[in-house]
Structure formats: structure tokens, C-alpha cells
Write a protein that holds these residues in place. Structure first.
Motif, PDB file in Angstrom:
ATOM      1  N   GLY A 146       0.688  -1.331   0.007  1.00 20.08           N
ATOM      2  CA  GLY A 146      -0.064  -0.264  -0.084  1.00 20.08           C
ATOM      3  C   GLY A 146       0.707   1.253  -0.004  1.00 20.08           C
ATOM      4  N   ARG A 147       1.968   1.199  -0.302  1.00 21.58           N
ATOM      5  CA  ARG A 147       2.918   2.515   0.063  1.00 21.58           C
ATOM      6  C   ARG A 147       2.669   3.408  -1.514  1.00 21.58           C
ATOM      7  NH1 ARG A 147       9.003   1.742   1.706  1.00 21.58           N
ATOM      8  NH2 ARG A 147       8.646   4.086   1.475  1.00 21.58           N
ATOM      9  N   LEU A 148       2.424   2.714  -2.462  1.00 22.85           N
ATOM     10  CA  LEU A 148       1.916   3.218  -3.832  1.00 22.85           C
ATOM     11  C   LEU A 148       0.792   3.508  -3.634  1.00 22.85           C
ATOM     12  CD1 LEU A 148       3.964   3.987  -6.069  1.00 22.85           C
ATOM     13  CD2 LEU A 148       2.713   2.370  -7.340  1.00 22.85           C
ATOM     14  N   GLY A 149      -0.519   3.351  -2.889  1.00 26.18           N
ATOM     15  CA  GLY A 149      -1.631   3.668  -2.638  1.00 26.18           C
ATOM     16  C   GLY A 149      -2.503   2.465  -3.789  1.00 26.18           C
ATOM     17  N   ASP A 150      -3.447   2.902  -4.112  1.00 21.18           N
ATOM     18  CA  ASP A 150      -4.349   2.140  -5.374  1.00 21.18           C
ATOM     19  C   ASP A 150      -3.617   2.385  -6.505  1.00 21.18           C
ATOM     20  OD1 ASP A 150      -6.091   1.301  -3.220  1.00 21.18           O
ATOM     21  OD2 ASP A 150      -7.273   2.999  -3.474  1.00 21.18           O
ATOM     22  N   LEU A 151      -3.528   1.540  -7.099  1.00 21.24           N
ATOM     23  CA  LEU A 151      -2.843   1.340  -8.684  1.00 21.24           C
ATOM     24  C   LEU A 151      -3.836   2.070  -9.501  1.00 21.24           C
ATOM     25  CD1 LEU A 151      -0.143   0.744 -10.041  1.00 21.24           C
ATOM     26  CD2 LEU A 151      -1.446  -1.384 -10.597  1.00 21.24           C
ATOM     27  N   VAL A 152      -3.499   3.174 -10.264  1.00 20.09           N
ATOM     28  CA  VAL A 152      -4.100   3.946 -11.092  1.00 20.09           C
ATOM     29  C   VAL A 152      -4.056   3.795 -12.592  1.00 20.09           C
ATOM     30  CG1 VAL A 152      -5.031   6.339 -11.565  1.00 20.09           C
ATOM     31  CG2 VAL A 152      -4.643   5.560  -9.210  1.00 20.09           C
ATOM     32  N   GLU A 153      -2.714   3.976 -13.002  1.00 25.26           N
ATOM     33  CA  GLU A 153      -2.316   4.152 -14.401  1.00 25.26           C
ATOM     34  C   GLU A 153      -0.886   3.711 -14.511  1.00 25.26           C
ATOM     35  OE1 GLU A 153      -1.961   7.816 -17.616  1.00 25.26           O
ATOM     36  OE2 GLU A 153      -2.738   8.167 -15.587  1.00 25.26           O
ATOM     37  N   LEU A 154      -0.562   3.213 -15.846  1.00 32.93           N
ATOM     38  CA  LEU A 154       0.673   2.805 -16.142  1.00 32.93           C
ATOM     39  C   LEU A 154       1.000   3.452 -17.346  1.00 32.93           C
ATOM     40  CD1 LEU A 154      -0.678  -0.336 -15.151  1.00 32.93           C
ATOM     41  CD2 LEU A 154       1.806  -0.776 -14.869  1.00 32.93           C
ATOM     42  N   ARG A 155       2.253   3.847 -17.527  1.00 27.60           N
ATOM     43  CA  ARG A 155       2.654   4.487 -18.801  1.00 27.60           C
ATOM     44  C   ARG A 155       3.877   4.103 -19.413  1.00 27.60           C
ATOM     45  NH1 ARG A 155       1.734  10.916 -17.022  1.00 27.60           N
ATOM     46  NH2 ARG A 155      -0.436  10.910 -16.227  1.00 27.60           N
ATOM     47  N   GLY A 156       3.851   3.334 -20.583  1.00 27.26           N
ATOM     48  CA  GLY A 156       5.026   2.851 -21.265  1.00 27.26           C
ATOM     49  C   GLY A 156       5.432   3.377 -22.234  1.00 27.26           C
ATOM     50  N   ARG A 157       6.848   3.590 -22.633  1.00 33.89           N
ATOM     51  CA  ARG A 157       7.084   4.057 -23.996  1.00 33.89           C
ATOM     52  C   ARG A 157       8.201   3.075 -24.525  1.00 33.89           C
ATOM     53  NH1 ARG A 157       4.616   8.351 -25.636  1.00 33.89           N
ATOM     54  NH2 ARG A 157       5.557   8.318 -27.398  1.00 33.89           N
ATOM     55  N   GLY A 158       8.224   2.997 -25.998  1.00 34.31           N
ATOM     56  CA  GLY A 158       9.424   2.404 -26.675  1.00 34.31           C
ATOM     57  C   GLY A 158      10.637   3.147 -26.619  1.00 34.31           C
ATOM     58  N   LYS A 159      11.814   2.674 -27.367  1.00 35.51           N
ATOM     59  CA  LYS A 159      13.060   3.371 -27.311  1.00 35.51           C
ATOM     60  C   LYS A 159      12.731   4.452 -28.532  1.00 35.51           C
ATOM     61  CE  LYS A 159      16.524   0.202 -25.883  1.00 35.51           C
ATOM     62  NZ  LYS A 159      17.743  -0.255 -26.071  1.00 35.51           N
ATOM     63  N   GLU A 160      12.015   4.410 -29.401  1.00 34.83           N
ATOM     64  CA  GLU A 160      11.506   5.522 -30.353  1.00 34.83           C
ATOM     65  C   GLU A 160      12.867   5.978 -31.113  1.00 34.83           C
ATOM     66  OE1 GLU A 160       7.983   7.682 -28.647  1.00 34.83           O
ATOM     67  OE2 GLU A 160       9.507   7.888 -27.105  1.00 34.83           O
ATOM     68  N   ASP A 161      13.739   4.957 -31.417  1.00 36.11           N
ATOM     69  CA  ASP A 161      14.975   5.389 -32.481  1.00 36.11           C
ATOM     70  C   ASP A 161      14.364   5.017 -33.725  1.00 36.11           C
ATOM     71  OD1 ASP A 161      14.564   2.682 -32.236  1.00 36.11           O
ATOM     72  OD2 ASP A 161      16.456   2.268 -31.165  1.00 36.11           O
TER      73      ASP A 161
END
Length: 367
Positions: A146-161
Motif C-alpha cells: 500500500g505504499r504506492l496506494g491504489d494502482l491507477v495508471e501505467l505509462r510505457g514508451r518504446g525506445k523511439e529510435d
């Protein structure tokens, strides 16, 4: 403990080579004997046999498997066009497998690979190295405690090369999809847009991907995923002109704070104990995450890809001995691939799609 385990390696010099060190990892593992290597390239085959300790060498991996009967095979070839055949032949000979990522090109290939492994009761581990990192376990505990609280969102990105867009989605996106699932569980739906030159991709934009990846499309991709408990994840990639690679990784947002991490055996990872997600407002500082915990010095030496490969190989052997699935198994590999292909299926159908996908062929083949 049984053993030593008879281990063989499959590589393809010039066509995927030996992955990210998935040949040499076996030299760092106790209780194994490297008995053979297969490589269709004569010079590459001779070099591999020498660096693996003078083991027997074969031009045809099928012949190698029939003669040597290894218990474990490292399918190290990075190109995807051979993964399905190599895994199925290994499984038919009763060998468990450590497979370079991504798993394969299509869900129908993944389904065949899994059915064959199930039929012959062999294990298949996927080289998603971050899944094995002790730092990822610390992050998972932050969520569980619970240190992060309730999980809300995940944001991922590629290497974009230069691979930004479709190739990035396939080759680097597999790591991010696997991390999302590790932290948030299975994705339930996907809604995505795939653009080429600022316009929606059409059949004319479909091309053959590098590294035997199969059909790919787009130079700009944005996908949204729905997980359980209302958690949303996103993945984005484009051919960027500036700071390529610097955004590669995953941000994890909870009601009490934020975690940022990259990939690898000891990935860079940080925790912000701030429910506003805005350190400039709260004045709180990012804290580094080590394998010992938040803000603790790292007790482990950073062995890079080699260390991650060792953890995977040791876990695979333990999975064989205890008759359990590897930590990063064939079902995880298929699920990450399914999240990737759901991007194209959503674009094709112009709306959100449910996972698991009903279609098992490549969605771009249906444009």
C-alpha cells in the motif's frame, strides 16, 4: 539434484545470431554440460563451438536434437521467423527451452508452441529479464503493502529510435507489456491508433518488419489498455527526432505516489512518495530503488544482461526440478504478444477490442 543437465544452443549467425548472450549464459551455470551448438552459418558455427568450450557443432538443429538429445535448449536466435519451428522441434524431443523474446510472430504460432510444450510436459522460459530483477520485486511489494496506494495508471514508451512505430512495438514493446502484466495483471481490452505520416495506416502501409518480425505498420502508435480494478495502461512509440531511447521504460502511478523504472537485471528505478505526482509542488525528492529497498544502497553488483540471463536459466532449471512454470513462462510470452497484436486489431476494427483476442492470425493480414 539431478544432473548435469545436457544443454544445447541454437543460433543463426547473420539472422538473429545468439540473442543477448543466451549462448554464453550456460557457461555460468553449475550442474550443466554444454554438449552441442547448431548454426546454419559455417563460420558462425565454428566460432560458437569454440567459445562454448569446444562442444560438437551442427549445421541443422534438427539433426543436433536427434543425435544429442539435450534436456535443455537455449533458442537464442533473435529473429522471430524461426522461433515457432525451433521450439516445436525441441519440445517434440522432450527438451525444455530458454527462448529469446519476443515469443513469435502470431498468436496461432504461440498457441502451437504452447500446445506442444504442454503435450510433452516441457518448460519454456522467455528472456524478459526485468521480470527476474530483485528490484522489480521491491516495486511489487510497494504496491502490495500500500505504499504506492491504489494502482491507477501505467505509462510505457518504446525506445523511439529508427525502429520507432511498428518495429519498436514488437521488439521493445514486449518488455513493457510484460512489466505491465506483472504489476497490474492481464489486460482486458485495448484501444489503439496506428499512424503513418500522420494518417491512419492502411493496407498499403503494411511492411515486413526487421529481425523476422512479420508484418508491422506505423511510425507513430498510441495504445490504451484496461486492466482490473479500473487500472489503465498506455504504450506509445514514434520515430522521434530528439532524445531517442531516453523515455524507454514504464511509469507506475498510484494514489500515494509514483514509480519509474527501465528494463534489465538491475533496472534504474525510482519512487516518489507524493500523491500529487508533482515533485515541484510537494518538494519531495525521488528516492532510488535498490534490490534492498527504497533509499537503500544496492548490495548486488550490476552484471547487466549476463546477470539477468543467469537468473532466468537458474529459474528454468528449478522449474524443471519442481515441476512448476518458470517465472517468465510461455503463457506470459503469449500474453505480451497478444497485447502487441491487439494494437493492430483495434486499429483494424476502429474501436476497442477485448482480450484474449478471438482472431489468432496477424491482424495486419486482414486489412
Amino acid at each position: 539434484m539431478p544432473g548435469p543437465y545436457r544443454v544445447a544452443v541454437i543460433g543463426r549467425t547473420g539472422k538473429g545470431n545468439y540473442g543477448h548472450g543466451l549462448d554464453m549464459v550456460w557457461k555460468a551455470i553449475d550442474n550443466v554440460e554444454i554438449v552441442a551448438v547448431a548454426d546454419e552459418n559455417e563460420k558462425g558455427r565454428a566460432a560458437a563451438a569454440q567459445r562454448l568450450g569446444g562442444c560438437r557443432a551442427y549445421a541443422d538443429y534438427r539433426q543436433m536434437l536427434a543425435k544429442e538429445r539435450p534436456q535443455i535448449v537455449g533458442v537464442a536466435d533473435r529473429w522471430l521467423d524461426g522461433h515457432r519451428d525451433m521450439v516445436i522441434v525441441c519440445a517434440n524431443w522432450g527438451a525444455s527451452i530458454l527462448l529469446e523474446k519476443p515469443m513469435c510472430r502470431t498468436l496461432s504460432e504461440a498457441d502451437e508452441m504452447i500446445r506442444t510444450c504442454e503435450t510433452h510436459h516441457v518448460k519454456l522460459a522467455i528472456a524478459h529479464q526485468t521480470r527476474y530483477s530483485p528490484r522489480l520485486r521491491v516495486i511489487s511489494n510497494l504496491i502490495a503493502e500500500g505504499r504506492l496506494g491504489d494502482l491507477v495508471e501505467l505509462r510505457g514508451r518504446g525506445k523511439e529510435d529508427s525502429r520507432g512505430g511498428g518495429q519498436d512495438l514488437m521488439v521493445l514493446g514486449t518488455h513493457i507489456m510484460d512489466l505491465m502484466r506483472f504489476l497490474a495483471g492481464d489486460a482486458r481490452w485495448c484501444h489503439a491508433r496506428v499512424l503513418q505520416g500522420g494518417k491512419p495506416v492502411t493496407k498499403a502501409d503494411v511492411r515486413e518488419g526487421g529481425e523476422g518480425a512479420g508484418p508491422i505498420a506505423g511510425d507513430s502508435i498510441h495504445a490504451t489498455y484496461g486492466f482490473g480494478h479500473g487500472v489503465v495502461g498506455t504504450f506509445g512509440t514514434l520515430k522521434a527526432r530528439h532524445d531517442v531511447g531516453s523515455r524507454f521504460g514504464l511509469q507506475v502511478f498510484g494514489t500515494k505516489g509514483v514509480v519509474q523504472l527501465t528494463t534489465g537485471s538491475l533496472p534504474a528505478a525510482y519512487f516518489l512518495d507524493d500523491p500529487s505526482w508533482f515533485p515541484g509542488r510537494s518538494r519531495k525528492a525521488w528516492q532510488e530503488i535498490s534490490s534492498a529497498g527504497v533509499g537503500q544502497p544496492e548490495p548486488l553488483r550490476d552484471g547487466g544482461l549476463s546477470q539477468g540471463n543467469v537468473w532466468i536459466a537458474k529459474d528454468l532449471i528449478e522449474a524443471i526440478e519442481k515441476d512448476r512454470q518458470p517465472l517468465g513462462n510461455m503463457y506470459d510470452g503469449r500474453a505480451a504478444l497478444e497485447m502487441i497484436l491487439a494494437v493492430y486489431e483495434s486499429h483494424r476494427t476502429r474501436g476497442p477490442v477485448e482480450l484474449p483476442l478471438r482472431i489468432r492470425q496477424h491482424p495486419l493480414s486482414l486489412l
